[in-house]
Scaffold this active site. Structure first.
Site, PDB file in Angstrom:
ATOM      1  N   THR A  70     -12.096   3.556   0.645  1.00 25.17           N
ATOM      2  CA  THR A  70     -12.791   2.758  -0.432  1.00 25.17           C
ATOM      3  C   THR A  70     -12.976   1.329   0.219  1.00 25.17           C
ATOM      4  OG1 THR A  70     -11.133   3.756  -2.096  1.00 25.17           O
ATOM      5  CG2 THR A  70     -12.631   1.952  -2.734  1.00 25.17           C
TER       6      THR A  70
ATOM      7  N   PRO B  77      -6.745   4.952   6.390  1.00 26.43           N
ATOM      8  CA  PRO B  77      -7.965   5.755   6.176  1.00 26.43           C
ATOM      9  C   PRO B  77      -9.382   4.632   5.751  1.00 26.43           C
ATOM     10  CG  PRO B  77      -6.443   7.003   5.194  1.00 26.43           C
ATOM     11  CD  PRO B  77      -5.690   5.566   5.634  1.00 26.43           C
ATOM     12  N   THR B  78      -9.063   3.713   5.121  1.00 25.68           N
ATOM     13  CA  THR B  78     -10.202   2.637   4.451  1.00 25.68           C
ATOM     14  C   THR B  78     -11.139   3.564   3.918  1.00 25.68           C
ATOM     15  OG1 THR B  78     -11.515   2.766   6.232  1.00 25.68           O
ATOM     16  CG2 THR B  78      -9.636   1.477   6.497  1.00 25.68           C
TER      17      THR B  78
ATOM     18  N   ASN C 254       3.672   8.461   5.673  1.00 25.05           N
ATOM     19  CA  ASN C 254       3.588   8.086   4.227  1.00 25.05           C
ATOM     20  C   ASN C 254       2.297   8.847   3.685  1.00 25.05           C
ATOM     21  OD1 ASN C 254       1.568   7.003   6.218  1.00 25.05           O
ATOM     22  ND2 ASN C 254       0.695   5.797   4.337  1.00 25.05           N
ATOM     23  N   LEU C 255       1.726   8.733   2.790  1.00 21.62           N
ATOM     24  CA  LEU C 255       0.632   9.429   2.135  1.00 21.62           C
ATOM     25  C   LEU C 255      -0.597   9.637   3.224  1.00 21.62           C
ATOM     26  CD1 LEU C 255      -0.744  10.911  -0.247  1.00 21.62           C
ATOM     27  CD2 LEU C 255      -1.409   8.517  -0.749  1.00 21.62           C
ATOM     28  N   CYS C 256      -0.782   8.842   4.154  1.00 17.65           N
ATOM     29  CA  CYS C 256      -1.895   8.967   4.894  1.00 17.65           C
ATOM     30  C   CYS C 256      -1.662   9.079   6.461  1.00 17.65           C
ATOM     31  CB  CYS C 256      -2.804   7.711   4.671  1.00 17.65           C
ATOM     32  SG  CYS C 256      -3.328   7.642   2.855  1.00 17.65           S
ATOM     33  N   THR C 257      -0.416   9.101   6.703  1.00 20.85           N
ATOM     34  CA  THR C 257       0.298   9.538   7.940  1.00 20.85           C
ATOM     35  C   THR C 257       0.002   8.373   9.030  1.00 20.85           C
ATOM     36  OG1 THR C 257      -1.778  10.747   9.050  1.00 20.85           O
ATOM     37  CG2 THR C 257      -0.256  12.000   7.637  1.00 20.85           C
ATOM     38  N   GLU C 258      -0.075   7.185   8.616  1.00 21.06           N
ATOM     39  CA  GLU C 258      -0.349   5.982   9.502  1.00 21.06           C
ATOM     40  C   GLU C 258       1.017   5.311   9.577  1.00 21.06           C
ATOM     41  OE1 GLU C 258      -1.796   4.008   5.914  1.00 21.06           O
ATOM     42  OE2 GLU C 258      -1.612   6.104   6.735  1.00 21.06           O
TER      43      GLU C 258
ATOM     44  N   SER D 153       0.949  -1.179   0.019  1.00 16.27           N
ATOM     45  CA  SER D 153      -0.053   0.191  -0.039  1.00 16.27           C
ATOM     46  C   SER D 153       0.889   1.211  -0.008  1.00 16.27           C
ATOM     47  CB  SER D 153      -0.975  -0.059   1.091  1.00 16.27           C
ATOM     48  OG  SER D 153      -1.773  -1.017   1.337  1.00 16.27           O
TER      49      SER D 153
END
Length: 917
Positions: free
Chosen positions: A752, A749-750, A562-566, A349
């Site tokens: 989708t 974020p999930t 990363n892109l989504c900060t997790e 991912s």
């Protein structure tokens, strides 16, 4: 009559009447139940098993359960439809663990339904005709339309099938393509979702019929078969055709396709809502010449097969993985769903890179971005090492243009390489807050200024050291440097960073460093918050908590998320950090008002195994990613459906009980995840760089809080460190086996996959209770089914309530007739004090070895609120934050119901949010 029937409550069933399919009434005959069930058993076990003790006992149990269910429903006599009786038979068989017999019974029902449809004369429309595939015109089969709606509405309440057909007919014209009839039914049903959430399921089932016909045509399968009959054939045909078209890995042909085909569960298709199934159809199902080759359960089996390729018993594991995915208890991330089992199985991912300070490295990093993005990866780039504007270039004796011009190239590359044509390319650039270009970096997303120094299509994030927060609180100065002059600051954190940073400040004061700038720490912090409110960027992430609590700090430094900060993994020149994600559906694990711990244990154990398999099967577009993943084997197990779990518990998000549940649920998930990784280490070996890690030292995530506490001054750290479980067995197992994975948990974020499953995103509060959701699959009406259920129980759900929800933008707070308890439970994201989000996140963070994608919502932000909120996040030990979402300051005067507004900063389903999941 059998003994079981003789003992049934005769007073209840004697006066019972059965409504036949043609509407006539007949007396209830219990013996027909036992006859039908016996036939189903014999269809599975053979005629020679007739009269066996096993069958007699099973028939007795099923018949008793059906009679009891009917008696409970009707009490002292009444009428029941024949289909309802048969539904109860199916349910009793499934509850009794007789899945194969239940399937035989389903086939028996479908065969008789099909035979009835063939025996009955076609009910032709008096005026309309349809154009068949061969170009011939034929009367519109009105009876078929009614049958399709009847089947789609099966077991659902509140569905008016007759008016649905009538409304769909209004959208038809003479000579319409035959396929357009089902499309009209789908469009008509989806328009009713706001009135009754069950129409989402109806729409999904009508869409499923469209997919069945499309897939049958693409795979040369008969179109008159039921789904239960077509699925085993469809799997084998799909694998054959997918390999022929060079879409699938040839290794899939080695599976026992007959065994796997029989393991498919058509009934799982009934879980889909319209948004979920439409999303799979548009973006996930493999296709050839625009025709889908996959049905939903075939899709899940393809993903499971791809993840089981290297197992000792791939068939058994594929079925295990399929059962977990198709149950919606767990869902793999989008790249895994896209590519598992294909010829380019890029399943990971997130990718994190550090860009070095030379042209070869810079453009090499941009090339790596392009290659990784091509195969659907979200990117996080650490740009801190690149020298600042005005720095000396030794080779040319010139001056550097700084970081910003290169970020413009990164932005345009993300637009050009749009994740294999499936969705927008997505990248986030990180910069430490002492970099001399930080002030210009803060303005990259502004809509004013020099467009050549703006990056409107990529994300940005601040990598903030604790020292800046401390200086800001003390109202002291902060010094900005070029990394070419302070090269080692990039790799330091904690007290080592503090000491070296102050040393460089002394050198600057003495004139030994000439390229620097002194600013007010408080003013810089205010500017960070101001542009965050104005543009949604850069996000605020915290360097020291990420590094001090990192299990892998013995092998390097976390330079960014990363892109989504997790994701919080080490990066360096020869390693691009990779993370492999998947999420537990927390809502599915709340049953009867409490967390189903045993079910969660089963889910997490299998999920961790699936994630670990990704590392070995994965296609690596660049060698640095293979190096990193092979050495450290990180995975990121997260969760989704937190808000839906709270609905099931009857708990408002803004409450101490919700914070406590966040703590309890995350501890259980962490316990099972760490145990699963340690168990895998016993089976497969510990990861290569395990020795020297925090795991190796016996320091678990909950223990690493002390490392952060020791670093912080008094008053700068306030975290609830309580535990509830006995962690001794997990500690002993890790000491014995080691860990299979350097990192195990991260909450993505999930955006989708939560749509596919039909639950709330990640750890998000409900956005609105009624709104129109827009994403790459179109626009979808979303209504909160939990709210509708509770309003129905109060007798409050009607057309007036629907219009009230529209008028008040999906909010229940201003609707007087809704009870206060429900107003608290169904408060939406912008109606909740954002501090509750931080408090719940803090309880999760203590159990996580990585981080979480934490969006913060504020309806009316101001400087003081933002300052308090982000300082609270820092005090509570959070590693990262994500988007700040706020509403516009103005709105239209409402004289009629209006559509729900969208957040000012970014849409609730921005495509880049989907890059990881």
């Amino acid at each position: 009559m059998s003994t079981a029937l003789a003992e049934a409550p005769q007073a209840t069933t004697a006066s019972l009447q059965v409504i036949k399919r043609n509407g006539t009434l007949v007396g209830f005959d219990p013996s027909k139940i036992s006859v039908a069930v016996t036939r189903a058993f014999l269809a599975v076990e053979g005629d020679q098993a007739a009269g066996s003790a096993h069958i007699n006992h099973a028939v007795k149990q099923v018949t008793d359960q059906v009679l009891q269910a009917i008696s409970r429903r009707l009490k002292a006599g009444g009428k029941v439809h024949i289909e309802d009786i048969q539904d109860q038979v199916e349910l009793a068989l499934m509850r009794g663990g007789e899945q194969k017999v239940a399937r035989a019974y389903v086939l028996y029902r479908e065969e008789h339904a099909r035979q009835r449809a063939q025996d009955e004369p076609v009910e032709a429309h008096p005026h309309l005709t349809v154009k068949k595939a061969n170009g011939e015109l034929a009367p519109l089969d009105l009876g078929l339309m009614k049958l399709q709606v009847e089947q789609a509405a099966h077991s659902l309440e509140g569905i008016d099938g007759e008016s649905l057909v009538e409304d769909a007919l209004r959208n038809l014209y003479d000579g319409i393509e035959e396929t357009g009839v089902l499309s009209a039914l789908v469009m008509t049903a989806r328009g009713r979702i706001e009135q009754e959430p069950d129409y989402s399921a109806v729409t999904a089932r009508l869409l499923l019929e469209q997919i069945r016909l499309e897939t049958a045509g693409a795979l040369n399968l008969p179109t008159d078969l039921s789904l239960a009959e077509v699925y085993p054939r469809a799997l084998k045909a799909f694998i054959h055709e997918g390999i022929h078209y060079e879409l699938l890995d040839e290794a899939l042909a080695a599976f026992d396709l007959d065994l796997l085909g029989e393991a498919l569960k058509p009934e799982q298709d009934l879980q889909f809502g319209f948004l979920g199934l439409q999303t799979l159809y548009d973006r996930y199902f493999l296709h050839w010449n625009h025709a889908r080759l996959e049905l939903p359960q075939v899709f899940f089996m393809r993903v499971a097969m791809g993840l089981a390729l290297r197992e000792d018993d791939p068939n058994e594991r594929a079925i295990e993985f399929y059962n977990l995915l198709s149950s919606f208890d767990y869902m793999a991330s989008t790249p895994t769903l896209f590519n598992s089992g294909t010829r380019h199985s890029q399943l990971s991912s997130c990718y994190l890179t550090t860009v070095q300070d030379d042209l070869e490295s810079i453009y090499g990093a941009i090339r790596d971005n392009a290659m990784l993005s091509k195969w659907a990866g979200g990117l996080g780039n650490d740009w801190t090492p690149v020298r600042a504007l005005g720095s000396h270039i030794k080779g040319t004796n010139g001056q550097s243009q700084g970081v910003v011009p290169f970020l413009k190239v990164v932005n345009d590359t993300a637009v050009a390489v749009n994740q294999g044509g499936k969705r927008k390319g997505a990248v986030c650039a990180y910069l430490e807050s002492w970099h001399l270009d930080i002030e210009e970096f803060l303005e990259l997303r502004k809509n004013t200024g020099d467009e050549r120094r703006r990056t409107h299509d990529m994300n940005t994030a601040n990598w903030v050291p604790d020292l800046l927060i401390e200086r800001m609180r003390e109202d002291r100065d902060w010094t900005l440097f070029s990394p070419s002059d302070v090269i080692d600051l990039h790799d330091l954190y904690g007290n080592a960073f503090r000491e070296r940073y102050e040393h460089y400040e002394e050198l600057a004061a003495q004139g030994e460093i000439t390229l620097y700038k002194t600013v007010s720490a408080k003013q810089l912090w205010r500017k960070m918050l101001t542009v965050l409110f104005e543009t949604g960027h850069p996000w605020i992430t915290f360097k020291d908590p990420c590094n001090l609590r990192s299990p892998q700090k013995h092998r390097g430094v976390v330079h960014s998320s990363n892109l989504c900060t997790e994701i919080t993994l080490n990066t360096r020149e020869d390693e691009i950090a990779v993370c492999n994600l998947g999420s537990v559906n927390l809502a599915a694990h709340v049953q009867d008002g409490k967390l189903d711990v045993q079910r969660l244990e089963r889910t997490v154990t299998t999920a961790v195994r699936m994630l670990d398999n990704v590392i070995d099967i994965n296609y690596y577009a660049v060698p640095q990613a293979r190096n990193s993943n092979g050495r450290h084997r990180p995975v990121g197990l997260g969760l989704m459906g937190f808000q839906d779990a709270l609905y099931k518990l009857g708990t408002p998000y803004a409450s101490p009980e919700a914070v406590e549940f966040a703590d309890v649920a995350m501890e259980q998930l962490s316990y099972f995840a760490l145990r699963a990784s340690a168990t895998l280490a016993g089976e497969r070996g510990a990861y290569e760089s395990y020795e020297g890690s925090l795991w190796h030292q016996g320091i678990l995530p909950i223990d690493s809080l002390n490392l952060l506490k020791e670093h912080r001054n008094e008053g700068n750290f306030s975290v609830d460190t309580r535990t509830r479980l006995d962690w001794t067995p997990v500690r002993e197992l890790i000491a014995q086996n080691g860990m299979r994975n350097s990192n195990v948990m991260a909450i993505a974020p999930t955006a989708t996959i939560s749509n596919i499953v039909g639950v709330s995103q990640s750890i998000e509060p409900a956005y609105q209770n009624l709104f129109v959701k827009s994403n790459l699959s179109g626009e979808f009406t979303v209504v909160n089914p939990s709210l509708v259920r509770d309003l129905k129980a109060e007798g409050l759900w009607d057309n007036v309530m629907v219009n009230d929800l529209k008028y008040f933008d999906g909010s229940v707070q201003q609707i007087d007739r809704i009870p206060a308890e429900l107003k608290a439970r169904y408060a939406t994201a912008f109606e909740i004090d954002a501090r509750w989000l931080v408090e719940a996140a803090a309880r999760r963070q203590k159990w996580l070895d990585q981080a979480q994608s934490l969006n913060l919502y504020m309806a009316e932000p101001n400087g003081r609120k933002l300052d308090d909120l982000y300082q609270l996040a820092w005090e509570r030990g959070l590693k990262t934050t994500y988007y700040l979402r706020s509403l516009g300051a103005t709105g239209a005067e409402k004289t009629a119901p209006v559509a729900a507004p969208q957040p000012q900063v970014c849409s609730i389903d921005e495509p880049d949010c989907e890059a990881c999941q």
